[in-house]
Design a protein around this motif. Structure first.
Motif, PDB file in Angstrom:
ATOM      1  N   MET A   1       8.994  56.927 -10.555  1.00 17.46           N
ATOM      2  CA  MET A   1       7.444  56.709 -10.273  1.00 17.46           C
ATOM      3  C   MET A   1       7.329  56.007  -8.950  1.00 17.46           C
ATOM      4  SD  MET A   1       6.314  58.290 -12.616  1.00 17.46           S
ATOM      5  CE  MET A   1       5.018  57.986 -13.924  1.00 17.46           C
TER       6      MET A   1
ATOM      7  N   GLY B   1       8.264  52.235 -12.284  1.00 20.85           N
ATOM      8  CA  GLY B   1       7.931  51.802 -13.705  1.00 20.85           C
ATOM      9  C   GLY B   1       8.850  52.354 -14.559  1.00 20.85           C
ATOM     10  N   ILE B   2       9.626  53.429 -14.394  1.00 19.62           N
ATOM     11  CA  ILE B   2      10.174  53.992 -15.533  1.00 19.62           C
ATOM     12  C   ILE B   2      11.692  54.138 -14.987  1.00 19.62           C
ATOM     13  CG2 ILE B   2      10.894  56.380 -16.678  1.00 19.62           C
ATOM     14  CD1 ILE B   2       7.866  56.865 -16.157  1.00 19.62           C
ATOM     15  N   ASN B   3      12.723  53.373 -16.054  1.00 23.11           N
ATOM     16  CA  ASN B   3      14.023  53.311 -15.715  1.00 23.11           C
ATOM     17  C   ASN B   3      14.916  54.280 -15.974  1.00 23.11           C
ATOM     18  OD1 ASN B   3      14.484  52.966 -18.434  1.00 23.11           O
ATOM     19  ND2 ASN B   3      14.620  50.623 -18.489  1.00 23.11           N
ATOM     20  N   HIS B   4      14.701  55.229 -16.517  1.00 28.88           N
ATOM     21  CA  HIS B   4      15.786  56.298 -16.944  1.00 28.88           C
ATOM     22  C   HIS B   4      14.934  57.895 -17.031  1.00 28.88           C
ATOM     23  CE1 HIS B   4      18.873  58.322 -19.368  1.00 28.88           C
ATOM     24  NE2 HIS B   4      19.646  56.842 -19.270  1.00 28.88           N
TER      25      HIS B   4
ATOM     26  N   LEU C   1      13.326  59.382 -19.863  1.00 26.80           N
ATOM     27  CA  LEU C   1      12.251  58.675 -20.355  1.00 26.80           C
ATOM     28  C   LEU C   1      10.960  59.249 -19.549  1.00 26.80           C
ATOM     29  CD1 LEU C   1      13.751  55.463 -21.096  1.00 26.80           C
ATOM     30  CD2 LEU C   1      13.117  57.062 -22.933  1.00 26.80           C
TER      31      LEU C   1
ATOM     32  N   ALA D   1       5.818  59.885 -19.680  1.00 17.80           N
ATOM     33  CA  ALA D   1       4.469  59.283 -18.972  1.00 17.80           C
ATOM     34  C   ALA D   1       3.710  60.527 -18.622  1.00 17.80           C
ATOM     35  CB  ALA D   1       5.215  58.599 -17.611  1.00 17.80           C
TER      36      ALA D   1
ATOM     37  N   ILE E   1       4.097  46.439 -12.293  1.00 20.87           N
ATOM     38  CA  ILE E   1       5.278  46.543 -13.262  1.00 20.87           C
ATOM     39  C   ILE E   1       5.896  45.293 -13.230  1.00 20.87           C
ATOM     40  CG2 ILE E   1       7.523  47.601 -13.577  1.00 20.87           C
ATOM     41  CD1 ILE E   1       4.962  49.602 -13.718  1.00 20.87           C
TER      42      ILE E   1
ATOM     43  N   ASN F   1      17.038  48.765 -23.734  1.00 22.16           N
ATOM     44  CA  ASN F   1      15.695  49.109 -23.295  1.00 22.16           C
ATOM     45  C   ASN F   1      15.781  50.094 -22.012  1.00 22.16           C
ATOM     46  OD1 ASN F   1      12.858  47.889 -24.077  1.00 22.16           O
ATOM     47  ND2 ASN F   1      14.615  46.364 -24.408  1.00 22.16           N
ATOM     48  N   CYS F   2      17.066  50.437 -21.938  1.00 22.55           N
ATOM     49  CA  CYS F   2      17.713  51.048 -20.623  1.00 22.55           C
ATOM     50  C   CYS F   2      18.354  52.005 -20.772  1.00 22.55           C
ATOM     51  CB  CYS F   2      18.272  50.092 -19.364  1.00 22.55           C
ATOM     52  SG  CYS F   2      17.391  48.604 -18.934  1.00 22.55           S
TER      53      CYS F   2
ATOM     54  N   PHE G   1       6.637  52.003 -27.747  1.00 25.51           N
ATOM     55  CA  PHE G   1       7.415  52.274 -26.572  1.00 25.51           C
ATOM     56  C   PHE G   1       6.359  52.442 -25.571  1.00 25.51           C
ATOM     57  CE2 PHE G   1       9.316  54.834 -23.326  1.00 25.51           C
ATOM     58  CZ  PHE G   1      10.484  54.410 -23.245  1.00 25.51           C
TER      59      PHE G   1
ATOM     60  N   TRP H   1       4.693  54.202 -19.435  1.00 26.56           N
ATOM     61  CA  TRP H   1       4.601  53.752 -17.896  1.00 26.56           C
ATOM     62  C   TRP H   1       5.369  52.796 -17.173  1.00 26.56           C
ATOM     63  CZ3 TRP H   1       2.347  49.149 -17.029  1.00 26.56           C
ATOM     64  CH2 TRP H   1       1.768  48.544 -18.109  1.00 26.56           C
ATOM     65  N   ASN H   2       5.711  51.987 -18.144  1.00 28.16           N
ATOM     66  CA  ASN H   2       6.506  50.774 -17.612  1.00 28.16           C
ATOM     67  C   ASN H   2       7.608  50.612 -18.689  1.00 28.16           C
ATOM     68  OD1 ASN H   2       7.677  48.598 -16.707  1.00 28.16           O
ATOM     69  ND2 ASN H   2       5.961  47.575 -16.930  1.00 28.16           N
ATOM     70  N   THR H   3       8.718  51.497 -18.390  1.00 27.13           N
ATOM     71  CA  THR H   3       9.835  51.621 -19.567  1.00 27.13           C
ATOM     72  C   THR H   3       9.891  50.358 -20.309  1.00 27.13           C
ATOM     73  OG1 THR H   3      10.891  53.218 -18.114  1.00 27.13           O
ATOM     74  CG2 THR H   3      12.142  52.413 -19.967  1.00 27.13           C
TER      75      THR H   3
ATOM     76  N   TYR I   1      11.586  43.092 -21.084  1.00 25.22           N
ATOM     77  CA  TYR I   1      13.025  42.627 -21.244  1.00 25.22           C
ATOM     78  C   TYR I   1      13.478  42.005 -19.861  1.00 25.22           C
ATOM     79  CZ  TYR I   1      14.076  47.037 -18.564  1.00 25.22           C
ATOM     80  OH  TYR I   1      14.149  48.052 -17.953  1.00 25.22           O
TER      81      TYR I   1
ATOM     82  N   ALA J   1      13.109  39.278 -16.558  1.00 30.82           N
ATOM     83  CA  ALA J   1      12.438  38.008 -16.000  1.00 30.82           C
ATOM     84  C   ALA J   1      11.385  38.335 -15.045  1.00 30.82           C
ATOM     85  CB  ALA J   1      13.502  36.979 -15.525  1.00 30.82           C
ATOM     86  N   PRO J   2      10.322  37.762 -14.811  1.00 32.54           N
ATOM     87  CA  PRO J   2       9.984  36.537 -15.627  1.00 32.54           C
ATOM     88  C   PRO J   2       9.101  36.686 -16.942  1.00 32.54           C
ATOM     89  CG  PRO J   2       8.402  36.743 -13.937  1.00 32.54           C
ATOM     90  CD  PRO J   2       9.254  38.040 -13.630  1.00 32.54           C
ATOM     91  N   ASN J   3       9.132  38.010 -17.480  1.00 33.10           N
ATOM     92  CA  ASN J   3       8.055  38.448 -18.554  1.00 33.10           C
ATOM     93  C   ASN J   3       9.072  38.713 -19.603  1.00 33.10           C
ATOM     94  OD1 ASN J   3       5.938  38.316 -16.799  1.00 33.10           O
ATOM     95  ND2 ASN J   3       6.941  40.084 -15.749  1.00 33.10           N
TER      96      ASN J   3
ATOM     97  N   PHE K   1       2.349  42.692 -19.364  1.00 29.26           N
ATOM     98  CA  PHE K   1       3.170  41.324 -19.386  1.00 29.26           C
ATOM     99  C   PHE K   1       2.355  40.485 -19.180  1.00 29.26           C
ATOM    100  CE2 PHE K   1       2.866  43.270 -15.123  1.00 29.26           C
ATOM    101  CZ  PHE K   1       2.080  42.666 -14.312  1.00 29.26           C
TER     102      PHE K   1
END
Lengths: 369, 271
Positions: A145, A149-152, A155, A159, A278, B146-147, B162, B165-167, B195, B197-199, B251
């Motif tokens: 994105m 925002g999406i880390n994998h 996944l 969205a 994000i 989370n990753c 889950f 939009w923000n994994t 998961y 920082a800082p949130n 967050f």
């Protein structure tokens, strides 16, 4: 078709069908129909254009590319898994009213961006708030994105599927539809050796398909390997690019996977503030992912909101120096690039077009057999 | 063969069990005894002592009263009345601690949901025998998971915990009604996750078993009861005012609620 001769023999045998069939004729017709059916079905199912073999999916890291971020070891690509992913990608079943597929927004001829749409269009004609990015070399991307925002990769499909303005479906809803579909049951069975259709398998199949979208055979790549020459303009463009742009658009993927603010004025209607949404970190205001520029000639319009229709407009933005607050200082050296220099950079950017990728049969819509 | 002879034979056999190749006089009785002895030895290996199971029963409370959904009104610190319509959260990374400082990891991810009675009973198997002085666990899901892409079981995104939009997993959801809330329909909703920082909203709870500790025995089902109090989620360190904070769904303000839920759990001594 004359049936007379046989009619007599049939009548002689004491068996006369009202339509003029006798048993032998019936057998002939039966075989004829069968052979037609087999001809037809073998055409649709084994049309070599759509067949995917193990060989088609062999992966070697392109020369000079870093190690991929996405590890296919945890999701081994198989012809069955890839073909399932392809089917899902082109199937509007993933949307609430079966109107929108992934390919609806991600078009192959545009390196899977959406040609000529500034903002994405989704279900019921609703307009999204961002420009559709191309899908290519995703396995080297750390985040997805425009705001990361999406880390994998796996996944990512969640969205659009659940976004009310894109496919507006729920994950439960999609799974229920797939579970009630005999063809998909068989497809999942052959891909994962298990008929139970779960979100994990759905997402992994899609990742097998999108992960294989690799563009690494542009004129630029052949130039780097010494297989093809650049024109003088292209060569000059490359040199300018390496001195002005490479800080963010790093070779060979043309992104350093960071988020930067290039001084674009925020759109007051969209109110898209970028990466800050994000992270919540003030400094991330108006930062967006540095896009990889491969096939950029085909992925117009440009930027997260599609505000620039042409590469000329993009270059003009960098050159004219009217940057909105808090921009990344490294774009300042682009101020004052001459018209000729801009044209040369564009000539170079066009060498990033990869015809082999844009016409790769493996990614074609299997419904157009 | 006389009784005495048999015994002698047996002894001779046993002394030879470590040298199977030794020539044995093959009359029938010897073979029978030999097999019997072998059987005895092997069976004593194949039925090991069964490692203990530990059942953790989780009970949801609002102060002193067991939590009841929708129907019962509770009061926060400021005297604002509210009802609860949803209460679910992740627990993971459960550990038992011994007095000597050693720890036993009991892996697993658990989605505890007030609406699903079965989810409130966590079964942990293969717990080593011994005396433990504390239980610790994570409220939420560790950053690694989370990753980690598409996952199954408790971590299947289909469970609705889950963010697409923000994994990341939503570690805790509490929703309900509060007259003081300014949100449409006077609802309040706290969806807490994050998961990084800082949130970062991952919190760790450690519950002490007290003087006696908890003794786990093999071949036995061991149980403990822990209590999660929704009133705690609305106070210490921050007293939640429904009129000012009725919706947390990203967050923004999330760590406020996370700091509050960190001390929501206690050992239920009544059980």
């Amino acid at each position: 078709m004359s049936l007379r001769g046989n009619k007599i023999t049939a009548a002689q045998k004491g068996f006369l069908h009202p339509l003029g069939f006798n048993r032998r004729r019936f057998v002939y017709i039966f075989f004829f129909v069968c052979s037609l059916y087999f001809c037809f079905s073998s055409f649709t199912e084994t049309n070599p254009y759509f067949v995917i073999t193990v060989k088609d999916l062999e992966f070697t890291n392109p020369l000079g590319f870093p190690q991929p971020v996405y590890d296919f070891k945890n999701n081994k690509v198989t012809p069955e898994g890839f073909v399932l992913g392809r089917k899902l990608f082109y199937d509007p079943i993933l949307s609430k009213d079966s109107s929108v597929s992934c390919a609806f927004c991600h078009q192959r001829i545009a390196a899977f961006a959406h040609i000529d749409h500034t903002l994405s269009h989704g279900i019921n004609g609703s307009i999204g708030n961002r420009n559709v990015p191309p899908l290519q070399n995703l396995i080297w991307q750390q985040t997805f994105m425009w705001d990361g925002g999406i880390n994998h990769l796996e996944l990512q499909p969640l969205a659009p599927i659940t976004n009310g303005r894109e496919m507006a479906e729920s994950l439960k809803g999609v799974l229920a539809k797939l579970q009630n579909n005999k063809a998909y049951e068989a497809d999942f069975k052959s891909a994962f050796n298990d008929t139970l259709i779960t979100s994990e398998k759905l997402l992994k199949a899609l990742a097998q398909f999108t992960g294989m979208m690799i563009s690494s055979n542009s004129k630029y790549d052949r130039y780097v390997k010494g297989e093809e020459d650049f024109s003088l303009h292209e060569l000059n463009g490359l040199q300018l690019f390496r001195s002005h742009c490479i800080n963010c658009h790093k070779e060979p993927l043309f992104t350093d996977n960071t988020f930067r603010n290039i001084g674009l004025k925020p759109d007051t209607a969209l109110r898209d503030s970028g990466r800050i949404k994000i992270t919540g970190i003030a400094d991330d205001y108006m930062k967006f992912k540095v896009p990889g520029l491969r096939n950029v000639e085909m992925t117009y319009p440009y930027m997260h909101d599609g505000r620039f229709r042409t590469l000329q407009q993009v270059l003009a933005h960098y050159a004219n120096g009217k940057f909105f607050t808090n921009y990344d200082k490294s774009i300042e050296k682009n101020i004052g690039l001459t018209a000729q220099e801009q044209a040369d950079i564009i000539a170079f950017l066009k060498t990033l077009t990869d015809q082999q990728f844009l016409h790769d049969r493996r990614f074609a819509d299997p419904n157009f057999r | 063969m006389s009784k005495m002879k048999k015994v002698r034979h047996c002894r001779r056999l046993l002394s030879k069990t470590d040298a199977i190749g030794v020539k044995i006089k093959r009359n029938r009785a010897t073979v029978v005894l030999y097999v019997a002895a072998l059987l005895f030895i092997t069976t004593s290996f194949t039925t090991p002592v069964e490692k203990a199971k530990l059942f953790i029963h989780i009970e949801h409370y609002a102060g002193m009263q067991p939590l009841q959904m929708d129907t019962v009104y509770y009061k926060n610190e400021l005297g604002q009345t509210f009802t609860v319509s949803r209460f679910r959260y992740y627990l993971s990374n459960i550990k038992l601690k011994k007095t000597d400082g050693t720890e036993v990891n009991l892996p697993g991810y658990f989605l505890v949901d007030e609406a699903d009675p079965e989810s409130k009973s966590i079964t942990l198997s293969h717990v080593p025998e011994g005396n433990y002085h504390a239980l610790s666990f994570t409220i939420g899901v560790d950053s690694l998971h989370n990753c980690s892409g598409a996952q199954s079981g408790a971590l299947d995104p289909v469970n609705g915990m889950f963010w697409t939009w923000n994994t990341g997993y939503i570690f805790m959801k509490m929703e309900g009604h509060a007259d003081a809330s300014t949100s449409p329909g006077h609802i309040f909703e706290y969806h807490i996750g994050g998961y990084m920082a800082p949130n970062n909203c991952i919190r760790k709870a450690e519950l002490d078993f007290g003087k006696k500790g908890l003794t786990i025995y093999d071949n036995k089902d061991n149980g403990i009861a822990i209590k999660a109090d929704v009133l705690q989620l609305l106070k210490t360190p921050t007293t939640i005012d429904f009129s000012r904070l009725s919706s947390v769904t990203d967050f923004h303000n999330a760590t406020i609620i996370a700091d509050n839920y960190a001390d929501m759990f206690t050992i239920n001594a009544d059980e």
